[in-house]
Enzyme design. Structure first.
Site, PDB file in Angstrom:
ATOM      1  CG  HIS A 116      -1.910  -1.107   1.242  1.00 49.15           C
ATOM      2  ND1 HIS A 116      -2.719  -1.360   2.340  1.00 49.15           N
ATOM      3  CD2 HIS A 116      -2.231  -2.058   0.321  1.00 49.15           C
ATOM      4  CE1 HIS A 116      -3.478  -2.416   2.089  1.00 49.15           C
ATOM      5  NE2 HIS A 116      -3.197  -2.848   0.861  1.00 49.15           N
ATOM      6  CB  SER A 117       3.820   2.248  -1.981  1.00 50.25           C
ATOM      7  OG  SER A 117       4.646   1.168  -1.604  1.00 50.25           O
TER       8      SER A 117
END
Length: 623
Positions: free
Chosen positions: A546-547
């Site tokens: 989930h950058s």
């Protein structure tokens, strides 16, 4: 079909270039193609054409996208960190058309109302974004009908298989700890509850990725001759004219797709150009977009000069303030059967090709049937110490809409199956922080694709160790749940803390069933036990993929990179549309937010380009 590995001569100049073909990029390109078939659009993607690719379209095969040999996943090497037991984590991201949506875990979760409102950006409040959240989906679930869409390109359903025993066990165990089952945990307002989860899987059991739901149907239909896709090509940098207007890109063949292995060592192939008459849109994700900007001379002047890159626009926010919902995975032994988990697709027990031929219903699940958004009690907050309480009181206590942690059960074991102690089905408990305090960065170190990336996740570097304390709390809560589940048959010691001899919290490797029968009973942990959990968290903490947040939508003075219309500060004709732009995090898996950004961005660009949106048909196909 307009999918190319070599750009035709008549496409040396187009109206709009979207690069790369990530999740939001596919949405934008598709919506622009619908709006005006006279608008010539080119999508450039560094990965392969993934149409119909088994590891993409069959949900249960998604763990294979974590294999280092995957052709559709990028693996980002990060700095060694003393806070992570001197490890250098690897952060995967999407490396094919559709980006993360083509290789992720397909969990349908939306951000909270307070998340979008916290962005404090005109046009991006929760109420203003709800129409776009509805627009993207065809929802096949229960809940608030006025909060969901029913004619969008992306199907939301339970797929073709649900492990009811695991789902019921999670829901019932959470209830015993006073976390109720929500009627709709994705309505932007519900919180501190659990849900029988839906996924980005169609009723036919196929993944609902952005490429197969937006882009491929148009390419397959041949009704959109204005839409072109160039695959297996890396964008090196953006071209600008003398007025700082983006007017094209420099690209090269991805050496991964060339026969000569020497190209892998140099990452250099012949560079070519393609020009954009009206707009250039970067959609390379929170890990990739900063690099494209920096190699183009847009970024922190000091970083660019150190990398030997001429400065076009000094924009210090580029690549700064990296975030990820960092995760811990804990494994449990169960009495589930082979056909109730997706382990057989990873450990060799299943003949994958045969099951695909037979359209096995188990292929149509991601193995995640129940998940929850959790908050601690005030007693638990006090027990986590003064630093944690200070953070809680400041950021969470008066914000009941915000979860502290997300907890989920996956009917899959993500480790080395060959070293499991017996033939039982082992599964995973995933705990991840919704709003990390830690921040990192991602920057280039030189002007070429070969130069290494300076990537520091920043995980667990926050003041007061609040982030690690969240994981300690979540481990204890999820363990209380597990020891009450009817499917519980033990804990896989190799994945759990090394508790000191004689600990009352010692690992139970094998059991005949649930071992906690009293709803008021709790596992006792000593100070030394907490240290053991702390140490194990640091040893196994990983990414959720989930950058986020490396090119924020904010004013320049707050390290912003784009404005409310997604225009890059200080230059012209250049837009960003991906998960690099959220200025604050969301208490959810980020895939939904990426779809949302794509839909919102498309709406902004269509209006700016003065398009009539003539085409009302979506030309959807059922893959």
């Amino acid at each position: 079909m307009p999918v190319h590995t070599k750009l035709p001569e008549d496409l040396k100049e187009v109206d709009v270039i979207a690069f790369v073909g990530g999740l939001a990029g596919c949405v934008v390109a598709s919506r622009l193609a619908e709006a005006d078939r006279d608008l010539v659009i080119l999508v450039i993607e560094q990965g392969p054409n993934n149409y119909g690719m088994p590891d993409v379209v069959h949900p249960a095969l998604y763990p294979r996208n974590l294999f280092p040999s995957s052709n559709i996943t990028l693996f980002w090497q990060t700095r060694k960190s003393p806070q992570l037991a001197d490890r250098s984590p690897i952060v995967p991201s999407g490396g094919t058309l559709g980006g993360g949506s083509a290789m992720n875990w397909m969990v349908y979760t939306r951000g909270q109302r307070s998340d979008f409102d916290s962005w404090k950006t005109e046009g991006w409040s929760a109420d203003e974004l709800l129409p776009f959240l509805k627009k993207l989906e065809t929802y096949h679930g229960k809940g608030d009908k006025d909060r969901h869409g029913f004619d969008g390109p992306v199907n939301i359903s339970k797929g073709t298989h649900t492990c009811s025993r695991a789902e019921d066990a999670f829901v019932e165990a959470a209830a015993k700890l006073e976390y109720p089952e929500s009627h709709d945990l994705q309505n932007l307002d519900e919180n501190n509850a659990i849900e029988r989860y839906y996924r980005y899987v169609g009723l036919n059991g196929r993944r609902q990725d952005a490429a197969h739901r937006y882009l491929h149907p148009k390419l397959q239909s041949r009704d959109y001759p204005n839409l072109h896709v160039l695959v297996e090509k890396q964008v090196l940098k953006i071209l600008f004219d003398e007025n700082k207007r983006a007017n094209g890109v420099v690209y090269q063949t991805n050496p991964k797709w060339l026969a000569n292995p020497e190209y892998l060592a140099t990452a250099y192939t012949a560079q070519r150009q393609v020009h954009a008459r009206k707009m250039a849109v970067v959609s390379a994700g929170a890990n990739g977009t900063p690099g494209i900007l920096e190699r183009s001379g847009v970024g922190d002047a000091q970083i660019l000069k150190k990398a030997g890159i001429d400065v076009l626009e000094d924009l210090p926010g580029v690549g700064a303030d990296y975030q990820d919902h960092h995760l811990t995975l804990w494994s449990y032994r169960t009495n589930l059967t082979t056909q109730e988990t997706i382990n057989g697709y990873q450990d060799g027990r299943f003949d994958v090709e045969e099951r695909i031929r037979n359209n096995d219903e188990l292929l149509g699940t991601n193995g995640m049937d129940a998940q929850g958004k959790f908050r601690p009690t005030e007693t638990e907050v006090e027990a986590l110490g003064p630093e944690f309480k200070k953070a809680w009181d400041r950021d969470f206590k008066e914000a009941p809409n915000k979860p502290l942690m997300i907890l989920a059960l996956y009917t899959c074991y993500y480790g080395d199956h060959s070293v499991l102690p017996d033939d039982a089905e082992y599964v995973s408990q995933a705990n991840w922080t919704a709003y990390p305090y830690s921040r990192g960065h991602v920057h280039v170190t030189g002007p070429s694709m070969h130069d290494p990336v300076d990537f520091d996740t920043g995980w667990l570097t926050d003041a007061g160790d609040v982030d690690v304390k969240k994981h300690i709390w979540a481990y204890k809560v999820s363990r209380e749940m597990w020891r009450r589940m009817p499917i519980f048959r033990g804990e896989l010691a190799a994945t759990h803390p090394r508790f000191p001899m004689g600990s009352k919290a010692a690992v139970i490797e094998k059991a005949d069933g649930p071992v906690m029968m009293d709803d008021n009973e709790r596992i006792e942990y000593s100070a030394d036990d907490d240290k053991a959990i702390d140490q194990r968290v640091r040893e196994i903490l990983s990414t959720t993929w989930h950058s986020l947040g490396t090119c924020k939508m904010a004013p320049r003075e707050r390290k912003g990179v784009v404005d409310k219309d997604l225009s890059v500060h200080g230059v012209h004709g250049l837009k960003l549309a991906d998960l690099s732009i959220p200025p604050e995090n969301v208490g959810a898996n980020t895939g939904n937010t990426a779809f949302l950004i794509g839909e919102k961005a498309a709406d902004i660009f269509i209006r700016e380009l003065g398009l009539s949106n003539k085409d009302k048909s979506l030309s959807q196909s059922r893959l």
